[in-house]
Motif scaffolding. Sequence first.
Motif, PDB file in Angstrom:
ATOM      1  N   LEU A 135       0.836  -1.197   0.000  1.00  0.00           N
ATOM      2  CA  LEU A 135       0.000   0.000   0.000  1.00  0.00           C
ATOM      3  C   LEU A 135       0.874   1.252   0.000  1.00  0.00           C
ATOM      4  N   GLU A 136       1.915   1.248   0.827  1.00  0.00           N
ATOM      5  CA  GLU A 136       2.825   2.386   0.874  1.00  0.00           C
ATOM      6  C   GLU A 136       3.523   2.595  -0.465  1.00  0.00           C
ATOM      7  N   HIS A 137       4.059   1.525  -1.034  1.00  0.00           N
ATOM      8  CA  HIS A 137       4.885   1.680  -2.229  1.00  0.00           C
ATOM      9  C   HIS A 137       4.065   1.994  -3.475  1.00  0.00           C
ATOM     10  N   MET A 138       2.841   1.494  -3.569  1.00  0.00           N
ATOM     11  CA  MET A 138       1.996   1.900  -4.689  1.00  0.00           C
ATOM     12  C   MET A 138       1.656   3.390  -4.577  1.00  0.00           C
ATOM     13  N   GLY A 139       1.536   3.881  -3.344  1.00  0.00           N
ATOM     14  CA  GLY A 139       1.335   5.310  -3.151  1.00  0.00           C
ATOM     15  C   GLY A 139       2.538   6.128  -3.596  1.00  0.00           C
ATOM     16  N   VAL A 140       3.732   5.631  -3.306  1.00  0.00           N
ATOM     17  CA  VAL A 140       4.960   6.328  -3.720  1.00  0.00           C
ATOM     18  C   VAL A 140       5.041   6.410  -5.244  1.00  0.00           C
ATOM     19  N   ILE A 141       4.720   5.310  -5.934  1.00  0.00           N
ATOM     20  CA  ILE A 141       4.770   5.313  -7.395  1.00  0.00           C
ATOM     21  C   ILE A 141       3.740   6.293  -7.957  1.00  0.00           C
ATOM     22  N   ALA A 142       2.547   6.323  -7.362  1.00  0.00           N
ATOM     23  CA  ALA A 142       1.517   7.271  -7.815  1.00  0.00           C
ATOM     24  C   ALA A 142       2.006   8.710  -7.670  1.00  0.00           C
ATOM     25  N   LEU A 143       2.683   8.999  -6.585  1.00  0.00           N
ATOM     26  CA  LEU A 143       3.212  10.349  -6.374  1.00  0.00           C
ATOM     27  C   LEU A 143       4.269  10.690  -7.417  1.00  0.00           C
ATOM     28  N   GLY A 144       5.151   9.753  -7.720  1.00  0.00           N
ATOM     29  CA  GLY A 144       6.178  10.003  -8.723  1.00  0.00           C
ATOM     30  C   GLY A 144       5.576  10.306 -10.086  1.00  0.00           C
ATOM     31  N   GLY A 171      13.696   1.242   2.760  1.00  0.00           N
ATOM     32  CA  GLY A 171      14.485   2.328   2.170  1.00  0.00           C
ATOM     33  C   GLY A 171      15.761   2.587   2.931  1.00  0.00           C
ATOM     34  N   LEU A 172      16.275   1.552   3.567  1.00  0.00           N
ATOM     35  CA  LEU A 172      17.524   1.679   4.315  1.00  0.00           C
ATOM     36  C   LEU A 172      18.686   1.757   3.339  1.00  0.00           C
ATOM     37  N   PRO A 173      19.487   2.839   3.346  1.00  0.00           N
ATOM     38  CA  PRO A 173      20.626   2.929   2.419  1.00  0.00           C
ATOM     39  C   PRO A 173      21.548   1.731   2.572  1.00  0.00           C
ATOM     40  N   PRO A 174      22.102   1.171   1.494  1.00  0.00           N
ATOM     41  CA  PRO A 174      22.061   1.656   0.101  1.00  0.00           C
ATOM     42  C   PRO A 174      20.924   1.067  -0.728  1.00  0.00           C
ATOM     43  N   SER A 175      19.787   0.811  -0.141  1.00  0.00           N
ATOM     44  CA  SER A 175      18.656   0.277  -0.889  1.00  0.00           C
ATOM     45  C   SER A 175      18.297   1.181  -2.069  1.00  0.00           C
ATOM     46  N   LEU A 194       7.787  13.504   4.852  1.00  0.00           N
ATOM     47  CA  LEU A 194       7.419  13.230   6.239  1.00  0.00           C
ATOM     48  C   LEU A 194       6.812  11.844   6.388  1.00  0.00           C
ATOM     49  N   LEU A 195       5.878  11.506   5.519  1.00  0.00           N
ATOM     50  CA  LEU A 195       5.226  10.199   5.596  1.00  0.00           C
ATOM     51  C   LEU A 195       6.209   9.062   5.320  1.00  0.00           C
ATOM     52  N   LEU A 196       7.132   9.280   4.394  1.00  0.00           N
ATOM     53  CA  LEU A 196       8.149   8.256   4.129  1.00  0.00           C
ATOM     54  C   LEU A 196       9.064   8.061   5.331  1.00  0.00           C
ATOM     55  N   ALA A 197       9.389   9.147   6.015  1.00  0.00           N
ATOM     56  CA  ALA A 197      10.218   9.037   7.218  1.00  0.00           C
ATOM     57  C   ALA A 197       9.499   8.248   8.304  1.00  0.00           C
ATOM     58  N   LEU A 198       8.203   8.495   8.459  1.00  0.00           N
ATOM     59  CA  LEU A 198       7.430   7.755   9.462  1.00  0.00           C
ATOM     60  C   LEU A 198       7.314   6.281   9.079  1.00  0.00           C
ATOM     61  N   GLY A 199       7.098   6.017   7.788  1.00  0.00           N
ATOM     62  CA  GLY A 199       7.054   4.634   7.337  1.00  0.00           C
ATOM     63  C   GLY A 199       8.381   3.928   7.530  1.00  0.00           C
ATOM     64  N   PHE A 200       9.473   4.637   7.295  1.00  0.00           N
ATOM     65  CA  PHE A 200      10.808   4.060   7.501  1.00  0.00           C
ATOM     66  C   PHE A 200      11.004   3.649   8.960  1.00  0.00           C
ATOM     67  N   LEU A 201      10.576   4.499   9.888  1.00  0.00           N
ATOM     68  CA  LEU A 201      10.742   4.176  11.311  1.00  0.00           C
ATOM     69  C   LEU A 201       9.977   2.903  11.668  1.00  0.00           C
ATOM     70  N   GLY A 202       8.754   2.779  11.139  1.00  0.00           N
ATOM     71  CA  GLY A 202       7.976   1.575  11.424  1.00  0.00           C
ATOM     72  C   GLY A 202       8.618   0.323  10.862  1.00  0.00           C
ATOM     73  N   HIS A 239      11.902  -0.624  12.690  1.00  0.00           N
ATOM     74  CA  HIS A 239      11.631  -1.322  13.950  1.00  0.00           C
ATOM     75  C   HIS A 239      11.252  -2.779  13.680  1.00  0.00           C
ATOM     76  N   ALA A 240      10.407  -2.995  12.662  1.00  0.00           N
ATOM     77  CA  ALA A 240      10.037  -4.362  12.305  1.00  0.00           C
ATOM     78  C   ALA A 240      11.252  -5.166  11.859  1.00  0.00           C
ATOM     79  N   LEU A 241      12.171  -4.536  11.133  1.00  0.00           N
ATOM     80  CA  LEU A 241      13.394  -5.206  10.688  1.00  0.00           C
ATOM     81  C   LEU A 241      14.215  -5.688  11.872  1.00  0.00           C
ATOM     82  N   ILE A 242      14.398  -4.819  12.863  1.00  0.00           N
ATOM     83  CA  ILE A 242      15.196  -5.189  14.038  1.00  0.00           C
ATOM     84  C   ILE A 242      14.533  -6.318  14.810  1.00  0.00           C
ATOM     85  N   GLU A 243      13.235  -6.188  15.070  1.00  0.00           N
ATOM     86  CA  GLU A 243      12.526  -7.202  15.845  1.00  0.00           C
ATOM     87  C   GLU A 243      12.480  -8.539  15.105  1.00  0.00           C
TER      88      GLU A 243
END
Length: 486
Positions: free
Chosen positions: A309-318, A386-390, A417-425, A428-432
């Motif tokens: 859902l997030e990434h289809m939104g990013v493509i739509a924005l682009g 989106g963790l560099p160097p992704s 802003l929304l991408l930054a918030l999505g990255f944080l989520g 966290h899921a990656l670490i856990e």
Amino acid sequence: MTSREQLAWAVIAAPALVAVLLVLVPRRLVTPLAVAGAFVTAGLGLALSVLAFGSLSDPVVVKWMVVDAAGLLLVVVVAVVGFATVVVSPAYLAGADRSLGSPQRRQHTYFALLFAFWVVLLAVPLAGNLGVAWLLIEATTAASALLVGFSGTARALEAGWKYLILTSLGLGVALLGIVVLAAGIPSGGIGALSWHALTTYSSGGKGALVAYVLLLAGLAAKIGWAPVHNWLPDAHSEAPPPVSALLSAALLPAVLLVAWRSEHSLAHVVGTRPAQDVLIFFGLVSLAVAVPFLWRSLAWKRLLAYSSLEHMGVIALGIGFGTPLALAGVAVHIVAHGIAKAVGFYAATPLIEHQSHATERSVTGIARTHPALGGVMGISLGALAGLPPSPLFVSELLIVAGGFQAGRSWAAGATALLLALGFLGLAHALIETTVGKARRDVTQPRSLRTLALLGSASVVLLLGLSVVGLWLPGSALVDALLKGIS
């Protein structure tokens, strides 16, 4: 007929023939035939892309077919993901104890449906007519709904039914928009819905805008844009993991391409700014809806679904920003998302063997209990976050920069802003998921050789895309994406 046209028809015909043969051959030949057919189909898809790459400025535009830069991008993604999906499917079938068909015909049914779905997916990016594209999208619904419910469990059947009903309703709304467009094009007939003919709509800009909004609102249900994304998490959670990969990495962007071509054609009538505004709206709403879910502890496949859902939104924005920088980001994002998401779903089969509760709730500490499996899951989730160097970091940076380049500062700022918030989520899921608290009640899955090979290949491809993303702005590919098929 040019060599590009002939090869494009071969890309569609080859898997169609294999789908028929898979119903007829003896059981012992089903898997070898499927793998061989996948190899041929993927080879044809890549050959078409290589042949057409040198002629990006001169797309093939005939009555029923288009071979252009955006279409080739999707053909590559669908061909590669389809091939990998067929290759990993035997591992899923080996552990499947239930299905819609009889156990004796399970392989026949699964692979025949999978190839039927793949055929239509390959045809969608090559469709030269909006009406034909709509029919093909509807056909994907029929084949994929059966695959979503393939396990035969009550939850899978419910998810398949929900997917069928909601996406069909959406496509009904899209059909209404198509009817309005057809009524306003002087030439009439099915040919009036070719991408070029749409630019001749003559019933006024307001009528065209209404039809365009109806079309995109209907397609949004199939693409998985919010607020009509409700089928997405359930279908991805209940479908066989290889099918989930094809749904997320190939189906969603293939349908999004139809929305992209519609925007490009109808911008001549409704105006470039209003046409792009609709895409930006769906993109921002999808990002805003996805973020809260990405912050929650979710089962692995459900987490990947909300990431879609997030990434289809990013493509739509682009696409909505529409600048060279943004479209360079879109090109990288479509390919990188397909790779990372497919590998993530392929990992779900051994993950469920490793931790049986993985279908119901979040998993933790996989890298501690099974390093190879945890590594593949980490590659997928790190790339999607989106963790560099992704390359998804590069593509998102390009898309945000493209928003500022387009003079849409507020939308670009909100996107960042929304991408930054999505990255944080997702971080966290990656670490856990990888190094969190490990469970003791685990079992060792069967051989991960195929998954490990795909994981290694994905690392190479993702790193290569990161480099390509830095080179892409100003390239012939971006120029061709800007030009479209006009």
